[in-house]
Design an enzyme around this catalytic site. Structure first.
Site, mmCIF file in Angstrom:
data_model
loop_
_atom_site.group_PDB
_atom_site.id
_atom_site.type_symbol
_atom_site.label_atom_id
_atom_site.label_comp_id
_atom_site.label_asym_id
_atom_site.label_seq_id
_atom_site.Cartn_x
_atom_site.Cartn_y
_atom_site.Cartn_z
ATOM 1 N N SER A 1 0.856 -1.185 0.000
ATOM 2 C CA SER A 1 0.000 0.000 0.000
ATOM 3 C C SER A 1 0.889 1.230 0.000
ATOM 4 O O SER A 1 1.854 1.310 0.761
ATOM 5 C CB SER A 1 -0.891 0.013 1.239
ATOM 6 O OG SER A 1 -1.495 1.281 1.395
ATOM 7 N N HIS B 1 -1.203 -1.231 -4.246
ATOM 8 C CA HIS B 1 -2.539 -1.027 -3.688
ATOM 9 C C HIS B 1 -2.695 0.448 -3.350
ATOM 10 O O HIS B 1 -1.871 1.008 -2.601
ATOM 11 C CB HIS B 1 -2.712 -1.884 -2.424
ATOM 12 C CG HIS B 1 -4.080 -1.790 -1.823
ATOM 13 N ND1 HIS B 1 -5.134 -2.585 -2.236
ATOM 14 C CD2 HIS B 1 -4.577 -1.001 -0.836
ATOM 15 C CE1 HIS B 1 -6.209 -2.291 -1.526
ATOM 16 N NE2 HIS B 1 -5.898 -1.324 -0.670
ATOM 17 N N ASP C 1 -5.119 3.393 -1.805
ATOM 18 C CA ASP C 1 -6.270 3.682 -0.959
ATOM 19 C C ASP C 1 -6.778 5.096 -1.209
ATOM 20 O O ASP C 1 -6.105 6.075 -0.871
ATOM 21 C CB ASP C 1 -5.898 3.533 0.515
ATOM 22 C CG ASP C 1 -5.663 2.086 0.907
ATOM 23 O OD1 ASP C 1 -6.580 1.270 0.697
ATOM 24 O OD2 ASP C 1 -4.575 1.767 1.418
ATOM 25 N N MET D 1 -9.367 7.846 -0.181
ATOM 26 C CA MET D 1 -10.228 8.194 0.954
ATOM 27 C C MET D 1 -10.829 9.579 0.738
ATOM 28 O O MET D 1 -10.138 10.492 0.298
ATOM 29 C CB MET D 1 -9.415 8.203 2.249
ATOM 30 C CG MET D 1 -8.718 6.897 2.561
ATOM 31 S SD MET D 1 -7.802 7.033 4.104
ATOM 32 C CE MET D 1 -6.943 5.463 4.104
ATOM 33 N N HIS E 1 -8.539 0.951 -4.291
ATOM 34 C CA HIS E 1 -9.555 0.685 -3.266
ATOM 35 C C HIS E 1 -10.273 1.998 -2.949
ATOM 36 O O HIS E 1 -9.683 2.903 -2.364
ATOM 37 C CB HIS E 1 -8.849 0.104 -2.029
ATOM 38 C CG HIS E 1 -9.740 -0.113 -0.856
ATOM 39 N ND1 HIS E 1 -9.237 -0.290 0.415
ATOM 40 C CD2 HIS E 1 -11.092 -0.182 -0.733
ATOM 41 C CE1 HIS E 1 -10.239 -0.460 1.259
ATOM 42 N NE2 HIS E 1 -11.364 -0.393 0.594
ATOM 43 N N MET F 1 -12.437 4.044 -0.845
ATOM 44 C CA MET F 1 -13.068 4.205 0.462
ATOM 45 C C MET F 1 -13.846 5.518 0.416
ATOM 46 O O MET F 1 -13.515 6.494 1.092
ATOM 47 C CB MET F 1 -12.013 4.260 1.560
ATOM 48 C CG MET F 1 -11.105 3.053 1.627
ATOM 49 S SD MET F 1 -9.998 3.199 3.054
ATOM 50 C CE MET F 1 -8.794 1.939 2.660
ATOM 51 N N MET G 1 -11.556 -6.111 5.101
ATOM 52 C CA MET G 1 -10.786 -5.169 5.909
ATOM 53 C C MET G 1 -10.533 -5.767 7.292
ATOM 54 O O MET G 1 -11.454 -6.253 7.947
ATOM 55 C CB MET G 1 -11.538 -3.842 6.051
ATOM 56 C CG MET G 1 -11.694 -3.062 4.751
ATOM 57 S SD MET G 1 -10.105 -2.595 4.008
ATOM 58 C CE MET G 1 -9.423 -1.520 5.295
ATOM 59 N N ASP H 1 -6.688 -6.439 4.076
ATOM 60 C CA ASP H 1 -6.007 -5.145 4.183
ATOM 61 C C ASP H 1 -6.180 -4.601 5.593
ATOM 62 O O ASP H 1 -7.302 -4.454 6.079
ATOM 63 C CB ASP H 1 -6.620 -4.177 3.165
ATOM 64 C CG ASP H 1 -5.984 -2.794 3.193
ATOM 65 O OD1 ASP H 1 -4.989 -2.607 3.907
ATOM 66 O OD2 ASP H 1 -6.501 -1.897 2.485
#
Length: 230
Positions: A20, A45, A47, A49, A78, A80, A149, A184
């Site tokens: 990540s 990966h 993330d 957000m 991913h 979020m 998660m 994750d």
């Protein structure tokens, strides 16, 4: 190369450590990516957000586009975010090879998964620690992968929630090898073997790599521990 090739490559390499970039040095992003590539990673990966679905902001489309220009490795993005249906097509255009969103924020996960798959991108459904597997069972046939998660999303460096292992085992027992399982949050040298034993194929690792001085040594040790647990 299409995303389906990436899914097949990830399946063939399972269990696979995916770094990540959440806690890497964004002031030296290209240097960080080169260090991780040199360490032998097979993808990244990312993330995303929004400060709404999760209590933090990370990065969005412009950074994903930059990372896409910096590497040919697959990008596992991913989301979020609270309204993924408004952004899925844009993240596909930005270069996502795998794209996941959260079951907690969509009414019809199956339709959004199909939209992603139709675009040739691997489609994933993510669930937070409090969300039961039963909540996503009807959408599982439309998934290329499921992201379990093992921490509440929003901040890196949290400790591992054992409920993730129960979910991984539950999904694997119900679906066999129908799709890839990803985990994750809090994945490190002390938790990675248990994740693999529970059925995880893709192991997202943040601080256990990017907070270390030697990325290659960290990646190699985590990979050894993962493969020893198969």
């Amino acid at each position: 190369m299409t995303s389906n090739h990436h899914l097949a490559e990830f399946r063939g390499a399972s269990p696979l450590v995916l770094p990540s970039l959440l806690m890497c040095d964004f002031g030296n992003l290209e240097h960080e990516i080169r260090r991780l590539e040199a360490a032998g990673v097979q993808g990244f990966h990312l993330d995303v957000m929004d400060g709404h679905f999760v209590p933090n902001l990370s990065f969005g489309l412009p950074v994903v586009e930059v990372i896409r220009r910096l590497t040919d490795l697959p990008l596992d993005v991913h989301l979020m975010i609270s309204n993924p249906e408004q952004y899925v097509s844009r993240y596909i255009s930005a270069g996502a090879n795998l794209l996941s969103f959260h079951a907690e924020v969509v009414e019809d996960a199956g339709a959004l998964l199909e939209e992603i798959r139709t675009a040739g991108v691997g489609a994933g459904l993510a669930i937070n620690p409090p969300t039961p597997v039963e909540a996503i069972e009807t959408a599982l046939p439309a998934c290329d992968f499921v992201l379990v998660m093992s921490v509440m999303p929003g901040f890196g460096g949290q400790s591992f929630d054992q409920v993730a292992l129960e979910k991984l085992r539950d999904i694997r027992s119900k679906t066999g090898d129908q799709f890839l399982l990803e985990v994750d949050g809090g994945v490190n040298e002390s938790t990675i073997a248990a994740c693999v034993e529970a059925g995880a194929d893709l192991l997202v690792v943040g601080s256990a790599i990017t907070s270390q001085s030697d990325y290659q040594a960290s990646v190699e040790k985590l990979t050894r521990l993962a493969h020893a647990a198969v």
